[in-house]
Design a protein around this motif. Sequence first.
Motif, PDB file in Angstrom:
ATOM      1  N   HIS A  69      -4.802   4.730   7.746  1.00 57.62           N
ATOM      2  CA  HIS A  69      -4.902   6.002   7.070  1.00 57.62           C
ATOM      3  C   HIS A  69      -6.443   5.911   6.392  1.00 57.62           C
ATOM      4  O   HIS A  69      -7.009   4.844   6.180  1.00 57.62           O
ATOM      5  CB  HIS A  69      -3.863   6.247   5.981  1.00 57.62           C
ATOM      6  CG  HIS A  69      -3.858   5.341   4.837  1.00 57.62           C
ATOM      7  ND1 HIS A  69      -4.547   4.930   4.014  1.00 57.62           N
ATOM      8  CD2 HIS A  69      -3.052   3.955   5.049  1.00 57.62           C
ATOM      9  CE1 HIS A  69      -4.104   3.932   3.336  1.00 57.62           C
ATOM     10  NE2 HIS A  69      -3.228   3.260   3.999  1.00 57.62           N
ATOM     11  N   VAL A  74       0.351  -2.324   4.207  1.00 60.86           N
ATOM     12  CA  VAL A  74      -0.334  -3.500   4.174  1.00 60.86           C
ATOM     13  C   VAL A  74       0.067  -4.094   2.926  1.00 60.86           C
ATOM     14  O   VAL A  74       0.280  -3.527   1.872  1.00 60.86           O
ATOM     15  CB  VAL A  74      -2.005  -2.969   4.241  1.00 60.86           C
ATOM     16  CG1 VAL A  74      -2.789  -4.025   3.792  1.00 60.86           C
ATOM     17  CG2 VAL A  74      -2.120  -2.389   5.709  1.00 60.86           C
ATOM     18  N   HIS A 107      -4.997  -0.890   7.584  1.00 58.13           N
ATOM     19  CA  HIS A 107      -4.631   0.241   6.896  1.00 58.13           C
ATOM     20  C   HIS A 107      -4.817   1.629   8.137  1.00 58.13           C
ATOM     21  O   HIS A 107      -5.869   1.315   8.706  1.00 58.13           O
ATOM     22  CB  HIS A 107      -5.532   0.800   5.764  1.00 58.13           C
ATOM     23  CG  HIS A 107      -5.262  -0.210   4.315  1.00 58.13           C
ATOM     24  ND1 HIS A 107      -4.113   0.117   3.578  1.00 58.13           N
ATOM     25  CD2 HIS A 107      -6.005  -1.189   4.044  1.00 58.13           C
ATOM     26  CE1 HIS A 107      -4.375  -0.953   2.703  1.00 58.13           C
ATOM     27  NE2 HIS A 107      -5.238  -1.756   2.933  1.00 58.13           N
ATOM     28  N   CYS A 142       1.564   4.032   4.423  1.00 59.23           N
ATOM     29  CA  CYS A 142       0.835   3.180   5.131  1.00 59.23           C
ATOM     30  C   CYS A 142       1.707   2.609   6.085  1.00 59.23           C
ATOM     31  O   CYS A 142       2.751   2.027   5.635  1.00 59.23           O
ATOM     32  CB  CYS A 142       0.129   2.148   4.290  1.00 59.23           C
ATOM     33  SG  CYS A 142      -0.758   0.853   5.029  1.00 59.23           S
ATOM     34  N   CYS A 163       0.663  -1.158  -0.127  1.00 57.90           N
ATOM     35  CA  CYS A 163       0.068   0.068  -0.182  1.00 57.90           C
ATOM     36  C   CYS A 163       0.981   1.349  -0.198  1.00 57.90           C
ATOM     37  O   CYS A 163       1.756   1.461   0.644  1.00 57.90           O
ATOM     38  CB  CYS A 163      -0.834  -0.028   1.216  1.00 57.90           C
ATOM     39  SG  CYS A 163      -1.969   1.511   1.079  1.00 57.90           S
TER      40      CYS A 163
HETATM   41 ZN   LIG Z   1      -2.699   1.287   3.536  1.00 62.14          ZN
END
Ligand SMILES: [Zn+2]
Length: 205
Positions: free
Chosen positions: A165, A144, A163, A136, A85
Amino acid sequence: MHDHNNTLEWDINDNHIPKRLGTALGTGSPNTVSGVTTHDAFQEWADGHSRFVYRPDSEEARRHSSGWAMRNTNNHNVHILKKSCLGVLVCNKHCILDNGDTIHLRPAICDKARKKQQHKACPNHKCTGRLEVQPCRGHCGYPVTHFWRHTEFAVFFQAKGNHDHPRPEPKSSAEARRVGHSYKFSRGITRSLLLNNSIASSLQF
Ligand SMILES: [Zn+2]
Ligand SMILES: [Zn+2]
Ligand SMILES: [Zn+2]
């Protein structure tokens, strides 16, 4: 754990992942079945440690799509695609829009394009902030990860981490915003002229 295929024990890294539909194996009980019994509906915002099994003809699964901004990452196993991510683009002043929303734009997957996105003027015309990437750190301090694995009968998906965020705006609205770009471009220059008499910072927007 939120898991639609929880009757099956598999990990995406297993040597032998379920290959066939359970019904094709002729086993009736979901507890003893050794294959995939059902396919999941595509999960755009899969989060947390989760596993899904998609139909092999699912267009989103074939594209390894996600609402989250995921980029390809090196993986030691060439048969399993690993993605990580990129987080979300936020305003460094954390401004609040009139509708109560915050800035949470989609980071570009391409490194060069993402670099260009940063330090741009915040799209909120009332804000003098700049865009920055909120990375992330949802998987033990690291981004992630998503894993994708194709078999003849299914596309296996596994996510690791939560996550930490906001969700980036979906791809569709990011594309819509790009269409309306010229309008924002001119507004950005006007604002910049008024505020600091310099258009240099807005020229790239
Ligand atoms: Zn993320
Ligand atoms: Zn569910
Ligand atoms: Zn802002």
